[in-house]
Enzyme design. Structure first.
Site, mmCIF file in Angstrom:
data_model
loop_
_atom_site.group_PDB
_atom_site.id
_atom_site.type_symbol
_atom_site.label_atom_id
_atom_site.label_comp_id
_atom_site.label_asym_id
_atom_site.label_seq_id
_atom_site.Cartn_x
_atom_site.Cartn_y
_atom_site.Cartn_z
ATOM 1 N N HIS A 151 -74.893 -128.194 -58.928
ATOM 2 C CA HIS A 151 -75.556 -128.998 -59.655
ATOM 3 C C HIS A 151 -74.626 -129.668 -60.948
ATOM 4 O O HIS A 151 -74.276 -128.683 -61.494
ATOM 5 C CB HIS A 151 -76.979 -128.997 -59.837
ATOM 6 C CG HIS A 151 -77.294 -128.463 -58.198
ATOM 7 N ND1 HIS A 151 -78.259 -127.534 -58.263
ATOM 8 C CD2 HIS A 151 -78.211 -128.890 -56.674
ATOM 9 C CE1 HIS A 151 -79.177 -127.313 -56.754
ATOM 10 N NE2 HIS A 151 -79.034 -128.652 -56.905
ATOM 11 N N ASP A 175 -75.426 -127.018 -63.296
ATOM 12 C CA ASP A 175 -74.531 -125.797 -63.248
ATOM 13 C C ASP A 175 -73.509 -125.452 -63.914
ATOM 14 O O ASP A 175 -73.718 -124.467 -64.279
ATOM 15 C CB ASP A 175 -74.972 -125.440 -61.827
ATOM 16 C CG ASP A 175 -75.596 -125.252 -60.998
ATOM 17 O OD1 ASP A 175 -76.818 -124.927 -60.917
ATOM 18 O OD2 ASP A 175 -75.636 -125.860 -59.909
#
Ligand code: XUL
Ligand code: MN
Length: 344
Positions: A50, A53
């Protein structure tokens, strides 16, 4: 470990704390570096990200700060011999996305979703991947009358086109899911995802990611969903896992619920030489009951199950199968497959 030409990936969210809507976390968080070690220890090749992340708190950062942090992440990956497979904009946790992102009724929320997705594309570029996965988490309704579904479909198309135009290298893989968190999602199946892609300004840069559990939740067969995309060369990634019936999205270990269904996914992937096209992503979660030090076995099991099923697929007697198909002896074909799956 013989991997038969396949490359494997998962995301940092696949090593998680075990919380569910009815209870707190049951395991401590692992740091990103601890997770990277798991990729290495278990023989994985790539990380799915993501946007946050890779670059935490990106909403509060300037473009140059985002690029700097993404480059630092790329170096960390390189230190571990790993690459990034894709970056997915997380369009479902920010207060601006309460009622949707690209399809929100609020123009400010739609604008936020586009800007956030552009940042995700920027991060992907720095990480060395041009693949963006769009899981359209809140593009749907809790209340059918709350949005105009025709207009929402056009808004999704517009968003895809805006991103394609923003980054001429970008490739977008749409990950369909029929429900959760929304009651009803606008892109529930691979057919919907590909229809949207074929209408885009550059259809060659829009494909799909099929997740096993999402197909099952839509009442469909995951191997057939994958095949539909493979037929048009549009299967760019997969999220293999398993799902026990029509309930919450379980993300069970691959093959742990329905081995025959897992076999058929591997069969269509292998028969269509998916190892030359994309990576095998495992979107699996450890059971809540699994203690922290044992909470990566779902990843090990899923990868090993995939490889065992590749062996089963490649060991099948094709000539015999063709004879049985020609004779319409599908019961014998059934027995041949079941025998192969039970080591016979
Ligand atoms: C949600 C889901 C996500 C996406 C990545 O059900 O599958 O993990 O795959 O955002
Ligand atoms: Mn997924």
């Amino acid at each position: 470990m013989e991997k038969y030409g396949y490359r494997f990936s998962f995301g940092p969210w696949n090593i998680h704390e075990g919380a569910d809507p009815f209870g707190p976390p049951v395991r401590p968080s692992l740091t990103f570096d601890e997770k990277l070690k798991v990729f290495n220890d278990l023989g994985f090749d790539a990380v799915q990200f993501h946007d946050d992340d890779a670059v935490p708190d990106l909403d509060d950062l300037s473009a140059s700060e985002i690029a700097k942090q993404a480059r630092a992440m790329r170096r960390r990956l390189e230190d571990h011999g790993l690459v990034a497979e894709f970056v997915a904009p997380r369009l479902w946790e920010h207060p601006m996305t309460i009622d949707g992102a690209f399809t929100s009724n609020d123009p400010k929320a739609r604008e936020y979703a586009i800007e956030r997705s552009k940042k995700a594309a920027d991060i992907g570029r720095e990480l060395g991947t041009n693949l963006m996965v769009l899981w359209l988490a809140r593009e749907g309704t809790y209340m059918r009358e709350a949005k105009d579904a025709v207009q929402a479909t056009h808004r999704l198309l517009e968003a895809v086109n805006t991103l394609l135009e923003y980054d001429p290298q970008l490739r977008i893989a749409i990950e369909p899911k029929p429900n959760e968190p929304m009651d009803l999602a606008y892109i529930p199946t691979i057919g919907h995802a590909l229809a949207l892609g074929f209408q885009a300004s550059d259809p060659s840069r829009v494909g799909a990611l099929v997740e096993t559990a999402h197909a099952v939740l839509a009442g469909l067969d995951p191997a057939d969903e994958m095949s539909f995309a493979l037929a048009f060369d549009k299967l760019w990634s997969v999220h293999l896992n398993d799902q026990n019936g029509l309930k919450f999205d379980q993300d069970r270990s691959f093959g742990s619920v329905d081995l025959r269904r897992a076999f058929n996914q591997v069969r269509v992937l292998d028969e269509n030489r998916f190892y030359e096209k994309g990576m095998v992503g495992l979107d699996v979660k450890a059971l809540r009951t699994q203690p922290a030090e044992l909470a990566t076995k779902h990843l090990r099991n899923s990868l090993h199950m995939f490889l065992r099923l590749v062996e089963v697929v490649r060991s099948l007697d094709r000539e015999r199968i063709n004879e049985l198909i020609a004779a319409r002896d599908y019961e014998e074909l059934d027995w041949l497959i079941l025998s192969a799956l039970t080591g016979g």
